[in-house]
Design a protein around this motif. Structure first.
Motif, PDB file in Angstrom:
ATOM      1  N   ASP A 441       5.297  -2.612  10.276  1.00  0.00           N
ATOM      2  CA  ASP A 441       6.764  -2.516  10.165  1.00  0.00           C
ATOM      3  C   ASP A 441       7.240  -1.103  10.490  1.00  0.00           C
ATOM      4  N   SER A 442       6.455  -0.109  10.132  1.00  0.00           N
ATOM      5  CA  SER A 442       6.860   1.261  10.436  1.00  0.00           C
ATOM      6  C   SER A 442       6.781   1.515  11.942  1.00  0.00           C
ATOM      7  N   ASN A 468       4.597  -4.613   5.382  1.00  0.00           N
ATOM      8  CA  ASN A 468       4.181  -4.232   4.019  1.00  0.00           C
ATOM      9  C   ASN A 468       5.185  -3.266   3.396  1.00  0.00           C
ATOM     10  N   GLY A 470       6.480  -0.494   4.410  1.00  0.00           N
ATOM     11  CA  GLY A 470       6.351   0.962   4.497  1.00  0.00           C
ATOM     12  C   GLY A 470       5.208   1.450   5.360  1.00  0.00           C
ATOM     13  N   ILE A 471       4.993   2.744   5.292  1.00  0.00           N
ATOM     14  CA  ILE A 471       3.942   3.426   6.048  1.00  0.00           C
ATOM     15  C   ILE A 471       2.686   3.453   5.195  1.00  0.00           C
TER      16      ILE A 471
HETATM   17 MG    MG Z   1       3.760  -0.907   7.137  1.00  0.00          MG
END
Ligand code: MG
Ligand code: ADP
Length: 549
Positions: A441-442, A468, A470-471
């Protein structure tokens, strides 16, 4: 007698040099170049951000052995294009960045978007230049294209001041340049071929590493024949995947760490002993490892570990030399050897560990379950683009390639944000192939707006966002203030796709995921499947930290 303007001279020169695809963002002073490119038969794909467009140009160079072009406006646009130059520099890919610039007669006067463009490109390119007059544009373009392709491939930059772009010239006064031939393919020193074969013959624990230099040089038939007739175990680098199919019985990819650590002779085919290969040094490598190295760049020989046999030249040609040598005097590594025994045992152990995670239907899901599903519904000849931290790392072991030059990822520079540009480039090069772009997603967020580009050009790309929140690892809920590594939980990236007319899907369970992935893969238009996973999901335990020092 025909009067031509700079736009036409620039784009006709590019076309003559075999540049067929251009990406970019138009504005002053380059709008006319994009329009002229279309008239000259160059496919132009307008992007939303120069970074993504410049990454796409590098990918075209890697996939086609002819540089992709990226067109950017002066000043800030050109600065954004440096992202692609640096990525191409690090990966050794040919590309050409074309940067608009202010009228040269306004230099040093504070012109609109005036900037030291030629100077800022220079550290990342093999040639950074600015044509001095319209009549010499064909010469500059030919030299730029040739420079990007010959020797070690790389990026070039051509600065285009507005006074050249808007100038005109009579066709009869132009010296057009013939298309520069493909890069000359040099052979290795025959003595080095002998030394290389002797080194491999003496090995008790040999390993062949197939890199993206082998893929770039289209050495797949020769590499495969060499590996099959010698019975040597091989390991692909991340983008070397598919030169020999990932499901080949001589691939020891599932035993990667063990193979690197214990091999006594390593044969590098177009792969570097850089950070990705842990520098060829302990603790990841045997301290006494002997290196046989094939590379087009002589200066690469001996990096980090002294080389016993230096095969300098083109991978495809040199692998033919090696195949001729072993045809005359066979070299066969026994499948009954202790080394194969060890490797096969490791492969089994790792498989059991990973299979358990791949079959785990627990909700929220983990990476392995999701990647297995993507693997199972991806066509064998698909191009797979992949980026993100765990998404890419775990994807390297789960998602297979069966054909060469079908894998694009963050590569030697570890660049996050390349995925959408790469996917669009791959779809432009292979209109008949499915492109599957698997993003964390990042990673998706860096250039997510390029889904509009994919929709506008009706490209059959399936984006999969493994989400998820985030990073690295995300959270279920935002703190106040939000944690540095966290993004909006449950973000609907699928709706971004829907906003531009593509199909978006949102999945949280294995059943939803399976259904939607299948539908998305079968679609002939752009699709995006947003798959929620456990924000705390991670890799299987690793023997070494990823950046072992
Ligand atoms: Mg992620
Ligand atoms: P990987 O990431 O797959 O290990 P690298 O980018 O580290 O690959 O290394 C690729 C190498 O391939 C570079 O050192 C480059 O000089 C080399 N190379 C590029 N083109 C050719 C070619 N035609 N023949 C042989 N080697 C090549």
């Amino acid at each position: 007698m025909a009067e031509l303007d700079g736009n036409t001279v620039i784009t006709r020169s590019l076309k003559q040099q075999g540049v067929d695809t251009m990406f970019g963002v138009v504005g002053f002073p380059v709008q006319g170049i994009a329009a002229a490119a279309q008239k000259e038969g160059i496919r132009y794909i307008g992007f939303r951000n120069e970074q993504a467009a410049s990454y796409a140009a590098g990918a075209v160079g890697y996939l086609t052995q002819r540089p992709g072009a990226c067109l950017v406006v002066s000043g800030p646009g050109m600065v954004h294009g440096i992202a692609g130059l640096s990525n191409a520099w690090s990966n050794c890919w040919p590309m050409i960045l074309l940067g608009g610039a202010n009228d040269s007669y306004q230099n040093e006067q504070g012109a609109f978007q005036e900037a030291p463009q030629v100077e800022s490109a220079r550290p990342f390119v093999k040639m950074s230049t600015r044509p001095d007059r319209i009549s010499r544009v064909p010469l500059y373009i030919e030299k730029a294209v040739r420079t990007s392709l010959y020797g070690r491939p790389g990026a070039v930059y051509v600065d285009l001041p507005n006074d050249i772009i808007t100038d005109t010239i009579d066709d009869s006064k132009l010296a057009w340049r013939e298309r520069c031939p493909d890069a000359p393919q040099s052979l290795a020193d025959p003595k080095a071929v002998e030394t290389a074969i002797a080194a491999l013959r003496s090995a008790e624990r040999p390993l062949v590493i197939v890199g993206k230099g082998a893929a770039y040089s289209r050495a797949e038939a020769e590499v495969r024949s060499f590996i099959e007739s010698t019975g040597l175990p091989f390991l692909p680098s991340p983008m070397g995947k598919g030169v020999v199919p990932d499901d080949h019985e001589l691939s020891i990819a599932p035993a990667r760490s063990h193979a690197l650590q214990n091999a006594d002779v390593v044969f590098l085919i177009g792969a570097r002993l850089n950070w990705i290969m842990h520098f060829g040094l302990p603790p990841r490598f045997n301290p006494n490892v002997r290196i046989v190295q094939l590379d087009v760049a002589a200066e690469e020989i001996g990096t980090n570990v002294p080389t016993e046999a230096a095969l300098v030249g083109d991978a495809k040609s040199i692998m033919t030399q090696l195949n001729d040598a072993i045809a005359a005097e066979p070299l066969r590594f026994s499948s009954e050897s202790a080394w194969w025994g060890e490797l096969n045992q490791k492969i089994e152990e790792n498989r059991e560990l990973v299979d358990a995670m791949m079959n785990d239907d627990t909700v929220p899901m983990g990476y392995y379950r999701v990647l297995r599903e993507i693997r199972d519904c991806t066509p064998r000849d698909a191009v797979i683009c992949s980026e993100g931290a765990n998404t890419m790392d775990i994807g390297r072991s789960v998602l297979n390639n069966y054909e060469p030059r079908r894998r694009l990822d963050a590569g030697s520079f570890g660049t996050m944000g390349v995925g959408l540009g790469f996917a669009i480039a791959a779809a432009a090069v292979h209109p008949d192939k499915k492109v599957v772009c698997v993003e964390g997603d990042s990673a998706f967020g860096f250039s997510g707006m390029e889904v509009e580009t994919a929709c506008r050009h009706k490209l059959p790309i399936t984006f999969v966002v493994i989400n998820n929140n985030g990073i690295g690892q995300g959270v279920d809920e935002l703190a106040d203030p939000p944690q540095p590594s966290v993004y909006t939980p449950g973000a609907r990236y699928d709706q971004v796709m829907e906003a531009f007319g593509g199909r978006g899907y949102f999945a949280t369970t294995p059943e939803e995921m399976t259904k939607y992935l299948k539908e998305a893969m079968e679609s002939s238009g752009p699709t995006l499947v947003n798959i929620m996973i456990n924000p705390k999901a991670t890799r299987k335990p690793q023997k070494f930290d990823w950046l072992t020092r």
